[in-house]
Motif scaffolding. Structure first.
Motif, PDB file in Angstrom:
ATOM      1  N   ARG A  15       0.844  -1.181   0.000  1.00 19.49           N
ATOM      2  CA  ARG A  15       0.000   0.000   0.000  1.00 19.49           C
ATOM      3  C   ARG A  15       0.887   1.240   0.000  1.00 19.49           C
ATOM      4  NH1 ARG A  15      -1.477   2.262   4.663  1.00 19.49           N
ATOM      5  NH2 ARG A  15      -1.224   0.274   5.741  1.00 19.49           N
ATOM      6  N   GLN A  16       0.558   2.186  -0.859  1.00 14.20           N
ATOM      7  CA  GLN A  16       1.308   3.439  -0.899  1.00 14.20           C
ATOM      8  C   GLN A  16       0.560   4.489  -0.090  1.00 14.20           C
ATOM      9  OE1 GLN A  16       1.466   5.601  -4.597  1.00 14.20           O
ATOM     10  NE2 GLN A  16       3.296   6.694  -3.980  1.00 14.20           N
ATOM     11  N   GLU A  44      10.401   4.497   2.388  1.00 14.71           N
ATOM     12  CA  GLU A  44      10.123   5.840   1.884  1.00 14.71           C
ATOM     13  C   GLU A  44      10.996   6.091   0.669  1.00 14.71           C
ATOM     14  OE1 GLU A  44       8.717   8.377   5.762  1.00 14.71           O
ATOM     15  OE2 GLU A  44      10.807   8.530   5.162  1.00 14.71           O
ATOM     16  N   GLN A  45      10.405   6.720  -0.333  1.00 16.27           N
ATOM     17  CA  GLN A  45      11.133   7.070  -1.553  1.00 16.27           C
ATOM     18  C   GLN A  45      11.059   8.583  -1.714  1.00 16.27           C
ATOM     19  OE1 GLN A  45       8.965   7.143  -4.965  1.00 16.27           O
ATOM     20  NE2 GLN A  45      10.676   7.207  -6.366  1.00 16.27           N
ATOM     21  N   VAL A  54      16.080   3.275  -2.212  1.00 24.80           N
ATOM     22  CA  VAL A  54      14.976   3.047  -1.286  1.00 24.80           C
ATOM     23  C   VAL A  54      15.433   2.024  -0.264  1.00 24.80           C
ATOM     24  CG1 VAL A  54      12.608   2.201  -1.034  1.00 24.80           C
ATOM     25  CG2 VAL A  54      13.230   3.549  -3.053  1.00 24.80           C
ATOM     26  N   THR A  55      15.283   2.361   1.031  1.00 27.53           N
ATOM     27  CA  THR A  55      15.619   1.441   2.114  1.00 27.53           C
ATOM     28  C   THR A  55      14.329   0.930   2.731  1.00 27.53           C
ATOM     29  OG1 THR A  55      17.666   2.621   2.582  1.00 27.53           O
ATOM     30  CG2 THR A  55      16.829   1.179   4.322  1.00 27.53           C
ATOM     31  N   VAL A 184       7.620  -2.386  -5.251  1.00 26.11           N
ATOM     32  CA  VAL A 184       7.724  -0.950  -4.978  1.00 26.11           C
ATOM     33  C   VAL A 184       8.249  -0.218  -6.209  1.00 26.11           C
ATOM     34  CG1 VAL A 184       8.973   0.797  -3.629  1.00 26.11           C
ATOM     35  CG2 VAL A 184       7.891  -1.146  -2.477  1.00 26.11           C
ATOM     36  N   ALA A 185       9.223  -0.801  -6.894  1.00 26.37           N
ATOM     37  CA  ALA A 185       9.771  -0.181  -8.104  1.00 26.37           C
ATOM     38  C   ALA A 185       8.705  -0.031  -9.184  1.00 26.37           C
ATOM     39  CB  ALA A 185      10.954  -0.994  -8.624  1.00 26.37           C
ATOM     40  N   LEU A 186       7.799  -0.999  -9.290  1.00 24.15           N
ATOM     41  CA  LEU A 186       6.724  -0.872 -10.276  1.00 24.15           C
ATOM     42  C   LEU A 186       5.900   0.380 -10.011  1.00 24.15           C
ATOM     43  CD1 LEU A 186       5.467  -4.543 -10.703  1.00 24.15           C
ATOM     44  CD2 LEU A 186       6.662  -3.130 -12.399  1.00 24.15           C
ATOM     45  N   ASP A 187       5.651   0.692  -8.752  1.00 24.86           N
ATOM     46  CA  ASP A 187       4.916   1.909  -8.428  1.00 24.86           C
ATOM     47  C   ASP A 187       5.779   3.146  -8.603  1.00 24.86           C
ATOM     48  OD1 ASP A 187       2.347   3.069  -6.975  1.00 24.86           O
ATOM     49  OD2 ASP A 187       4.122   4.079  -6.156  1.00 24.86           O
TER      50      ASP A 187
END
Length: 192
Positions: A15-16, A44-45, A54-55, A184-187
């Protein structure tokens, strides 16, 4: 949840949370009814970063690192992204394939000792709509990552006001931290 327990999971929810300066991501296990259960990762990005990094942490307290991904080059869209565990040991990498198809986005995921998994948008119609109209970025999409006909994992963007993704992992050998990083990278990177 420790890495060993995370590795037993076959379904996750990403979820973002949108905030003014950063994109926040929460990854949870799923309960039997399909709703979010235990938080397994938080990240968090920073927006507009020159070199994407991104960590991931085990929860929103950010007390314990879980993994991270980092671009190999500054502002190079064809660059790979290395994924490492909390100690900096390589888990794998992923990269976007700009030459494979101009119509559907294609990504490649590599984990040492396993074949390269290729993820492509399942529905051409959705890919075309999203590609040619920025106002349709909200459309749900579905990526299947596979080798041949065998789907290793899927990332499915769901309908809704907030970005929410269902992640299903079929290959038990895949490191869940690598799968989470790819989701996460896809988003975060899909529209670049």
């Amino acid at each position: 949840m420790d890495a060993a327990a995370l590795q037993t999971q076959s379904k996750l929810i990403l979820r973002q949370k949108i905030t003014p300066m950063v994109n926040r991501y929460v990854v949870s296990t799923t309960s039997p009814d399909g709703s979010e259960d235990t938080v397994v990762a938080f990240a968090e990005q920073k927006r507009l970063a020159l070199k994407e990094q991104v960590t991931f942490y085990t929860d929103e307290s950010r007390a314990e690192a879980l993994a991270a991904f980092k671009a190999r080059k500054v502002i190079d869209l064809a660059s790979g992204y290395d994924v490492v565990d909390a100690s900096g040991t390589s888990i794998g990498m992923f990269r976007k394939d700009f030459g494979k198809s101009l119509l559907r986005s294609t990504w490649h995921v590599q984990q040492p000792g396993l074949p390269t998994y290729t993820g492509t948008e399942r529905r051409l119609s959705v890919a075309l709509l999203r590609r040619f109209s920025d106002s349709l970025e909200w459309l749900p999409y579905h990526f299947d990552f596979s080798v041949g006909a065998s789907i290793a994992f899927s990332v499915d963007r769901k309908w809704g006001l907030r970005d929410r993704y269902a992640i299903e992992i079929n290959d038990p050998r895949l490191d869940r931290r690598l799968v989470i990083a790819m989701a996460v990278a896809l988003d975060a990177l899909q529209s670049r």
